[in-house]
Design a protein around this motif. Structure first.
Motif, PDB file in Angstrom:
ATOM      1  N   UNK A  78      61.581  -0.789  75.072  1.00 17.49           N
ATOM      2  CA  UNK A  78      60.600   0.295  75.156  1.00 17.49           C
ATOM      3  C   UNK A  78      59.807   0.416  73.856  1.00 17.49           C
ATOM      4  N   UNK A  79      60.484   0.237  72.731  1.00 11.50           N
ATOM      5  CA  UNK A  79      59.792   0.234  71.435  1.00 11.50           C
ATOM      6  C   UNK A  79      58.793  -0.910  71.355  1.00 11.50           C
ATOM      7  N   UNK A  80      59.192  -2.080  71.824  1.00  9.16           N
ATOM      8  CA  UNK A  80      58.304  -3.246  71.779  1.00  9.16           C
ATOM      9  C   UNK A  80      57.066  -3.033  72.655  1.00  9.16           C
ATOM     10  N   UNK A  81      57.267  -2.439  73.827  1.00  8.53           N
ATOM     11  CA  UNK A  81      56.138  -2.179  74.731  1.00  8.53           C
ATOM     12  C   UNK A  81      55.143  -1.229  74.072  1.00  8.53           C
ATOM     13  N   UNK A  86      52.491  -4.619  75.638  1.00  7.44           N
ATOM     14  CA  UNK A  86      52.806  -3.975  76.919  1.00  7.44           C
ATOM     15  C   UNK A  86      52.911  -4.986  78.050  1.00  7.44           C
ATOM     16  N   UNK A  87      52.862  -6.284  77.718  1.00  6.80           N
ATOM     17  CA  UNK A  87      53.006  -7.316  78.737  1.00  6.80           C
ATOM     18  C   UNK A  87      54.452  -7.740  78.957  1.00  6.80           C
ATOM     19  N   UNK A  88      55.388  -6.835  78.714  1.00  9.72           N
ATOM     20  CA  UNK A  88      56.809  -7.094  78.971  1.00  9.72           C
ATOM     21  C   UNK A  88      57.153  -6.481  80.322  1.00  9.72           C
ATOM     22  N   UNK A  89      57.709  -7.292  81.190  1.00 12.20           N
ATOM     23  CA  UNK A  89      57.908  -6.844  82.576  1.00 12.20           C
ATOM     24  C   UNK A  89      59.349  -7.101  83.007  1.00 12.20           C
ATOM     25  N   UNK A  99      54.619 -11.893  78.852  1.00 15.29           N
ATOM     26  CA  UNK A  99      53.392 -12.657  78.680  1.00 15.29           C
ATOM     27  C   UNK A  99      52.810 -12.229  77.336  1.00 15.29           C
ATOM     28  N   UNK A 100      52.895 -13.085  76.348  1.00 12.49           N
ATOM     29  CA  UNK A 100      52.496 -12.718  74.994  1.00 12.49           C
ATOM     30  C   UNK A 100      50.976 -12.671  74.870  1.00 12.49           C
ATOM     31  N   UNK A 378      48.471 -11.218  84.815  1.00  7.86           N
ATOM     32  CA  UNK A 378      48.823 -11.648  83.460  1.00  7.86           C
ATOM     33  C   UNK A 378      49.354 -13.077  83.461  1.00  7.86           C
ATOM     34  N   UNK A 379      50.277 -13.334  84.389  1.00 12.41           N
ATOM     35  CA  UNK A 379      50.916 -14.646  84.433  1.00 12.41           C
ATOM     36  C   UNK A 379      49.937 -15.727  84.867  1.00 12.41           C
TER      37      UNK A 379
END
Length: 582
Positions: A78-81, A86-89, A99-100, A378-379
């Motif tokens: 959640x911290x990273x998002x 915000x492309x962490x799924x 998706x970096x 994204x992908x």
């Protein structure tokens, strides 16, 4: 001989001197204390409260974002998002896809030491992804392996994050007159207790300013306040951290878009029958369609059409549709492996047909599946950008219609695609209970302005209808009015008007030419797509510096329609009003 009165006066004088001496001593002592406090501040020292569950981002302390697993640092997803990407799924099966920003795809499974980056398997010494109390965490080493960031464990045990393209301001502690030593204080006041003494000439980082105090970080990682006068040699420097992974840029074409969709339902048109189409530089044949929940794609591609398109120097962006099936769409989007299967198929078709890009047209999607669609785009974008191809996505204007508009996360989609085609038509759709224009000019402009609040103009391609609707308003036996319509191409509409010897009139309200015809208890109405409306749509494109236009669809239009758009853009360019090249 002294008299008693004389003795009394001597004693009284001695007492007065003593009182004055005591008063002066107290006054000097108080004054000294005040002077000391003024110049040196409070002498009270307190312990610095460090928090090893936190991560510091500049002066902001992000609490409960860090855990230790066998002495290794793990950071909350959640911290990273919120702070990095915000492309962490998270998929339904709890696998994770990242998706970096550099357009790399990272696939992770909980507690596994292998990580898939694009199509390569990488082995790690510790699990990259763990969970604790229902929350997901990634290892510090994993994060630094895929993002241009750097975590630093400070001497006090706290963790600090530096991001590429950030900035830091440093300064040096200096000696001041009348001040014994520089103290790092808890609050922005000299009367506040202090944590530690900072050495003269020590370099510190300035995090923020508050009045005449600076909020700083020492070499130990301790954070607190010092007086502005205690520092010198302020310098601002950029934080540069190279990407650990290859960077795949977006791939827009370096000219305004002049696209037409080629609607292919069963078979492709015969190239020799296709008209001139002045000014066109992109064609988008509707070749690929979702077929089943396994992610199988129906393929209607044509090599002969490709040869014809390339002979005219057209870019070819084949369209991929979800067949407007919401349940089927949910089934294929919810699982990463199915999404990847569709993407791999698209990459295969791109290679064998030598396509220049893919146009994604997903419509009638359940509202709750909007984030899944965003993740799929994204992908797709990352995979196609890795091979230098263009990605565009079709969207409607913003409305409350869940499956047709509200599911679209336009701002997030705009971040990852090269172009966003806005289907600026169907103001009055085929089964509308009220007759009206397919896309009146004021309606288009008002909705476009709203869209541009979310999407950069240089990514927006304006959809232009080459069809109209012939509306039939019939008075029933009950006295009601029954409304129906049929779509007509530009040539069929012109033929219908000519057969009835009608003369269109310009309607100020819609900005279009309009005809009406009475036959018994039936009234026919038609708002035309012709030279009048096409010129206005071209001017809107230039007025808002859009990326270009996309016409739906080629078989609805005429050579005159394409010529009108082309000539209008040339005229605007000659006047200096044309949109700059992208």
């Amino acid at each position: 001989m002294n008299t008693p009165l004389v003795e009394y006066n001597k004693t009284r004088n001695k007492n007065n001197v003593l009182r004055i001496s005591i008063f002066l001593f107290a006054l000097l002592s108080t004054g000294g204390t005040i002077l000391y406090l003024i110049y040196n501040g409070s002498p009270i020292k307190i312990d610095y409260q460090r928090d090893i569950s936190a991560v510091w981002v500049n002066e902001e302390k992000q609490i409960n974002t860090r855990i230790l697993v066998e002495k290794e640092n793990y950071i909350s997803v959640n911290f990273l998002i919120e702070n990095i990407d915000d492309g962490i799924h998270m998929n339904e099966d709890q696998t994770m896809v990242i998706v970096t920003p550099s357009k790399n795809i990272v696939f992770l499974k909980e507690n596994e030491k292998s990580v898939r980056i694009n199509d390569d398997i990488n082995q790690l010494s510790i699990p990259a992804y763990v969970t604790e109390s229902g929350e997901a965490y990634l290892s510090k080493e994993m994060i630094e392996a895929v993002y241009p960031v750097k975590f630093t464990i400070l001497k006090n045990g706290e963790l600090k994050l530096a991001k590429d393209k950030g900035k830091r301001t440093t300064a040096t502690i200096i000696k001041q007159p009348l001040i014994d030593e520089v103290k790092l204080r808890q609050e922005p006041s000299l009367l506040s207790p202090y944590y530690e003494t900072i050495e003269i000439h020590e370099q510190i980082q300035i995090l923020s300013e508050k009045g005449d105090m600076l909020y700083v970080e020492t070499k130990n990682g301790t954070k607190g306040y010092v007086n502005q006068d205690s520092v010198d040699h302020k310098e601002e420097e950029a934080i540069v951290i190279n990407s650990p992974l290859p960077i795949y840029p977006s791939a827009p074409i370096n000219e305004p878009i002049r696209l037409t969709w080629e609607a292919v339902y069963t078979k492709n048109p015969t190239p020799s029958n296709l008209g001139k189409m002045d000014g066109l530089n992109v064609v988008s044949p509707t070749w690929f369609h979702l077929e089943d929940e396994k992610g199988t794609l129906k393929n209607l591609a044509s090599s002969s059409y490709m040869e014809w398109a390339k002979s005219r120097d057209y870019h070819v962006w084949a369209l991929f549709s979800n067949n407007f099936d919401p349940e089927l769409t949910h089934q294929v989007l919810k699982d990463y492996e199915t999404r990847k299967r569709m993407i791999d198929t698209l990459l295969h078709y791109v290679a064998i047909y030598k396509l220049d890009g893919i146009n994604i047209d997903f419509e009638n999607v359940n509202l709750e599946d909007g984030p899944l669609f965003t993740q799929f785009v994204r992908e797709v974008s990352a995979s196609l950008h890795q091979v230098g191809k263009v990605v565009s996505v079709d969207v409607t204007f913003i409305s409350t219609s869940g499956n047709w508009s509200a599911f679209l996360e336009r701002e997030k989609l705009a971040e990852v695609v090269d172009y966003m085609m806005v289907m600026a038509y169907d103001e009055h759709w085929g089964s509308s209970p009220v007759a009206g224009s397919v896309a009146s000019i004021p309606w288009v402009e008002a909705n476009l302005q709203r869209l541009l609040e979310q999407v950069p103009s240089e990514k927006v391609v304006l959809g232009v209808p080459l069809y109209t609707r012939l509306w039939k308003e019939e008075v029933t036996d009950a006295g009601d009015i029954s409304v129906s319509s049929e779509a007509l191409s530009m040539s069929k509409a012109a033929k219908w008007i000519k057969e009835r010897n009608l003369t269109p009139i310009y309607e100020e309200e819609t900005g279009q030419d309009f005809v009406s015809y009475q036959e018994g208890n039936v009234t026919y109405k038609m708002w035309l797509e012709n030279e009048t409306s096409l010129k206005k749509r071209a001017k809107i494109t230039n007025k808002y510096n859009l990326a270009g236009v996309a016409t739906w669809a080629r078989f609805f239009g005429t050579d005159d329609a394409f010529a009108t758009l082309h000539d209008t853009f040339l005229t605007l360019e000659a006047r200096g009003d044309a949109m700059p090249n992208l």
